[in-house]
Design a protein around this motif. Structure first.
Motif: not given
Length: 385
Positions: A33, A325, A327, A330, A334
């Motif tokens: 990110s 983020p 893409k 992602m 997390r």
């Protein structure tokens, strides 16, 4: 991506250490990110009861303000019609694009004084955005009525050839002279035509009208009676001119000659220069979109502050961080955040673990509850169908 994750984590020895740890885990090692600090000023905390109640109120206010932001953006797209591809460049917040505003967020002390209580600040936002919402409804209604009246007149004066009667007496093909007696030779005139039909006028004696109409129908020609009324036609033309003028006052495209005129003169050169949108309605939409979006991000900041105090306790000691983020990563991002902060709330970690198991009939992931404070900001506000 235009999606951001606004999170907070408790400060360690210093808030800078919290920031450094996040950067190491998400950016320096694996480029998950792009991160920015999200600056929230020292707001008044208030009592625990007030914070708990305010948490629910802010959630509802967040949803309302977001809906108004999207309505203003979508109406901007509707008003611009054929220039919808230019909408995004006109959706600005405080004069800059939305990503820049969010990533460089600074609390507006003038609009939302931090000496006020959290509840008072939320009420200021609620009143401001409610007024924008009400004004939008009124302006949209007036503009849509104006646009509808103009379209009705345009349809009346520019319909298909099968219904157009503005300047014709009768419609017929070239066999008109043989259909009946007392038809004036070579009297037909082509009035309008398209790929499928033609509209003609023809001159004949009054007593031949009924016979001509009958023969025309037998030959499958469509005839329409037309009563010439010069005053009515003049009134229609004047009304269309008035409505067109009123619409242009609401939405005027002014084209600027880039690099050609030394004093930045504004000139009308259709199709040659980028359209700069002016006019009362478009100006109002631009100004109030900015106001609503700014209010929305301040609500996000309030929610982060309130939720961080409720979760991490007093004295206030947390770092708010804005993550954009990557893409493709992602899910990995997390997971990294969960590993980094799962010690903050074991119950949240359990929810994430259960949702990852894909238990049939159980969809806990929709709750978006994590060990850290989390809110999503999506700057993609337009719904082009």
């Amino acid at each position: 991506m235009t999606e951001f994750w606004l999170i907070s984590a408790p400060g360690e020895k210093t808030c800078q250490q919290t920031w450094d740890k996040l950067m190491t885990a998400t950016t320096r090692a694996n480029n998950l990110s792009t991160n920015n600090k999200f600056n929230i000023p020292d707001l008044k905390v208030g009592t625990l009861d007030v914070l708990v109640g305010l948490s629910d109120e802010l959630a509802k206010l967040d949803a309302f303000v977001e809906s108004v932001v999207k309505k203003v953006a979508q109406y901007m797209a509707d008003v611009l019609e054929d220039s919808r591809d230019k909408v995004q460049e006109n959706l600005l917040a405080n004069g800059v694009d939305l990503v820049t505003y969010v990533t460089r967020f600074q609390w507006d002390m003038a609009k939302y004084p931090i000496k006020q209580s959290l509840k008072n600040i939320s009420e200021i936002v609620s009143k401001q955005v409610s007024q924008i919402d009400n004004d939008l409804k009124a302006r949209a209604s007036a503009y849509n009525n104006l646009k509808g009246n103009l379209q009705n007149l345009e349809r009346k004066n520019a319909g298909s050839l099968l219904t157009r009667m503005t300047y014709s007496k009768f419609g017929i093909w070239r066999t008109y002279e043989t259909l009946s007696e007392m038809v004036v030779p070579r009297s037909t005139n082509l009035l309008f035509e398209d790929q499928e039909s033609g509209l003609f006028s023809v001159t004949l004696f009054r007593k031949a009208i009924d016979d001509f109409r009958l023969k025309a129908r037998e030959n499958k020609f469509m005839l329409r009676d037309f009563q010439y009324n010069e005053e009515e036609m003049k009134a229609d033309k004047e009304e269309m001119t008035r409505l067109s003028t009123d619409k242009k006052k609401q939405f005027v495209c002014i084209f600027r000659a880039a690099g050609m005129l030394r004093h930045h003169c504004w000139i009308f050169l259709t199709g040659l220069y980028m359209c700069r949108l002016q006019g009362p309605l478009v100006r109002w939409l631009k100004v109030n979109f900015s106001e609503a979006f700014i209010a929305w991000i301040h609500i996000k900041a309030l929610r982060v502050f309130v939720e961080s105090v409720l979760r991490y306790g007093l004295p206030v000691n947390f770092q708010a961080m804005l993550l954009q983020p990557n893409k493709k990563n992602m899910k990995k991002l997390r997971e990294v955040l969960n590993d980094l902060y799962k010690h903050l709330d074991s119950s949240a970690a359990a929810i994430i673990d259960q949702s990852a198991m894909d238990i049939p009939g159980l969809n806990l992931s929709q709750q978006e509850y994590y060990p850290y404070v989390y809110y999503k900001i999506d700057c993609n506000l337009l719904d082009f169908k």
